[in-house]
Design a protein around this motif. Structure first.
Motif, mmCIF file in Angstrom:
data_model
loop_
_atom_site.group_PDB
_atom_site.id
_atom_site.type_symbol
_atom_site.label_atom_id
_atom_site.label_comp_id
_atom_site.label_asym_id
_atom_site.label_seq_id
_atom_site.Cartn_x
_atom_site.Cartn_y
_atom_site.Cartn_z
ATOM 1 N N GLY A 271 -9.308 2.774 -1.802
ATOM 2 C CA GLY A 271 -9.709 1.728 -0.861
ATOM 3 C C GLY A 271 -9.300 0.343 -1.331
ATOM 4 O O GLY A 271 -9.900 -0.655 -0.965
ATOM 5 N N LYS A 272 -8.263 0.284 -2.182
ATOM 6 C CA LYS A 272 -7.736 -1.010 -2.602
ATOM 7 C C LYS A 272 -6.285 -0.871 -3.044
ATOM 8 O O LYS A 272 -5.846 0.231 -3.413
ATOM 9 C CB LYS A 272 -8.576 -1.620 -3.728
ATOM 10 C CG LYS A 272 -8.661 -0.774 -4.982
ATOM 11 C CD LYS A 272 -9.605 -1.396 -6.007
ATOM 12 C CE LYS A 272 -9.827 -0.459 -7.175
ATOM 13 N NZ LYS A 272 -10.953 -0.780 -8.024
ATOM 14 N N ASP A 273 -5.577 -1.995 -3.018
ATOM 15 C CA ASP A 273 -4.178 -1.997 -3.439
ATOM 16 C C ASP A 273 -4.038 -1.612 -4.905
ATOM 17 O O ASP A 273 -4.862 -2.002 -5.727
ATOM 18 C CB ASP A 273 -3.576 -3.408 -3.276
ATOM 19 C CG ASP A 273 -3.057 -3.632 -1.870
ATOM 20 O OD1 ASP A 273 -2.552 -2.672 -1.265
ATOM 21 O OD2 ASP A 273 -3.187 -4.777 -1.379
ATOM 22 N N VAL A 274 -2.969 -0.884 -5.216
ATOM 23 C CA VAL A 274 -2.713 -0.552 -6.618
ATOM 24 C C VAL A 274 -1.785 -1.621 -7.195
ATOM 25 O O VAL A 274 -0.573 -1.469 -7.257
ATOM 26 C CB VAL A 274 -2.116 0.863 -6.758
ATOM 27 C CG1 VAL A 274 -1.927 1.215 -8.231
ATOM 28 C CG2 VAL A 274 -3.027 1.892 -6.097
ATOM 29 N N ASP A 275 -2.377 -2.738 -7.602
ATOM 30 C CA ASP A 275 -1.605 -3.821 -8.225
ATOM 31 C C ASP A 275 -1.490 -3.522 -9.727
ATOM 32 O O ASP A 275 -2.030 -2.513 -10.200
ATOM 33 C CB ASP A 275 -2.267 -5.183 -7.937
ATOM 34 C CG ASP A 275 -3.648 -5.307 -8.556
ATOM 35 O OD1 ASP A 275 -4.044 -4.423 -9.366
ATOM 36 O OD2 ASP A 275 -4.348 -6.291 -8.254
#
Ligand code: GP9
Ligand code: MN
Length: 420
Positions: A271-275
């Motif tokens: 549920g979040k960007d893989v930065d």
């Protein structure tokens, strides 16, 4: 002028931390059972996939173990073999090829050799061809008494899938071998089922697949769930064989299972960007130390300080009552009280108590917010130095100059530092 050698030795000595009196020798004389959990990353621990618990057993034993939730793998191209290299030597693998292939002729001061000196029957167990990753050759350099490989297992169509023997029968037959071993023994067991491409027989699927566009990630949850069940059974096999009480069980993930190629699917799951920050935090692997009679029945403890695979060797030896002061190693006892809050990954990324350095940027460890690069700059030289000195040792085969009592051939070693 010799000062470089002194610098080198100081840098390495500064890795050492005195053992914690509460834990030193707590597992003295016990069998050591080390289980390499193939491709297991920490993000599945205490987590669900579409409502299904992924690792019920591994979750349940956290309270019965010393559990390290910010523990990172430090492997490179040598994958499983790199994790084995780190475990035995508390050195970093190299970043060119697999050190198991490139430096199997070196002298090593391995965990295995220490255990041999403590009268352990040392062995490694893996139901694959013995020459895979050049293991048969490198294991000789580490000093293992025995390698239980493919030919030592009854492997057939029924108990195999994907890469080979399934984890559950592997554990079962390994315990049969343990029954016959001289005591105390130290065994390293290398699991295999939770390996890319993550395939299972129907009967071994306890949960459904995930629903992303990555078949790899979708199946990963299922094979992790299978491995969890196999580990649960392993504890029972040890109990049934009467080996459980007299042992210490150390379990750790060897390296990531889900590569950056699956970032889109991971984004959906997390549920979040893989930065670069999230990607670095995904390099955490579970690490358990389970000591029957000591940590079980809820007497375990979860630690949140950062650590990595280079810390395994000193941690294990200190629990067995063997101090590692003076050893050439790049980790320190995970149970020590004044740890250096720094873990360095093989590619130069590093994590401190406050920051994560990745992709040439500095992040707040708690929030993942990018912060001023200067915040990481004070630590970077120390992180780089660790990798640089570890490489120096491997490329120069420098451990051949050291013996039990420290430096055995200072002159030649000195020369190594003058003629660069
Ligand atoms: C092969 C097994 C898996 O014997 O250790 O290797 P990996 O691809 O994970 O390095
Ligand atoms: Mn592996």
């Amino acid at each position: 002028d010799g000062s470089e050698l002194a610098e080198f030795e100081n840098a390495i000595d500064s890795n050492y931390r005195e053992p914690n009196k509460d834990w030193f020798g707590k597992a003295e004389g016990r069998n050591v059972i080390m289980i390499s959990l193939e491709s297991l990353q920490s993000f599945v621990i205490n987590n669900e996939m579409n409502g299904h618990e992924v690792t019920p057993f591994l979750n349940s034993i956290i309270d019965d173990s010393l559990y390290f939730e910010n523990f990172y793998h430090q492997t490179s191209q040598g994958k499983t073999s790199d994790s084995e290299f780190i475990l035995d030597n508390s050195l970093f693998p190299t970043d060119r090829g697999a050190v198991f292939f490139t430096h199997s002729g070196n002298t090593y001061n391995s965990l295995t050799k220490e255990l041999n000196g403590m009268n352990y029957f040392t062995n490694t167990m893996h139901a694959n061809n013995k020459s895979f990753w050049n293991r048969d050759i490198m294991y000789d350099a580490f000093g293992y008494d025995c390698f239980y490989e493919l030919n030592d297992y009854e492997v057939n169509e029924e108990n195999s899938v994907g890469w080979g023997m399934k984890d559950d029968p592997f554990f079962k037959q390994s315990v049969e071998h343990m029954k016959e071993m001289p005591k105390p023994f130290a065994s390293k067991l290398i699991t295999l089922t939770n390996h890319h491409p993550f395939v299972l027989d129907e009967e071994d699927k306890y949960i459904p697949e995930y629903d992303s566009n990555s078949g790899t990630l979708n199946r990963y949850f299922q094979t992790v769930r299978y491995m969890d069940e196999a580990v649960k059974n392993m504890f029972q096999y040890l109990k049934d064989a009467g080996l459980y009480e007299d042992s210490i069980i150390v379990m750790y993930g060897d390296h990531y299972g889900i590569s950056e190629n699956h970032n889109a699917a991971m984004k959906q799951y997390l549920g979040k960007d893989v930065d670069p920050y999230v990607s670095t935090q995904l390099q955490r692997v579970p690490m358990y130390i389970h000591i029957p009679g000591v940590t079980d029945e809820g007497k375990g403890k979860t630690f949140d300080h950062v650590g990595g695979q280079v810390d395994l060797r000193p941690t294990i030896l200190h629990l067995l009552g063997k101090d590692t002061q003076g050893d050439i190693q790049f980790g320190s006892d995970l149970l020590a009280e004044n740890r250096e809050d720094l873990v360095v990954l093989r590619d130069g990324r590093f994590i401190t108590d406050e920051h994560v350095y990745a992709g040439n940027a500095c992040y707040d460890r708690e929030t993942g917010e990018e912060v001023d690069a200067e915040s990481c700059e004070t630590t970077k030289p120390r992180a780089d130095e660790k990798l640089m000195y570890s490489d120096k040792i491997i490329y120069g085969d420098l451990l051949r100059f050291y013996g039990e009592e420290g430096v055995i051939n200072n002159e030649e070693l000195n020369e190594q530092f003058q003629t660069k």
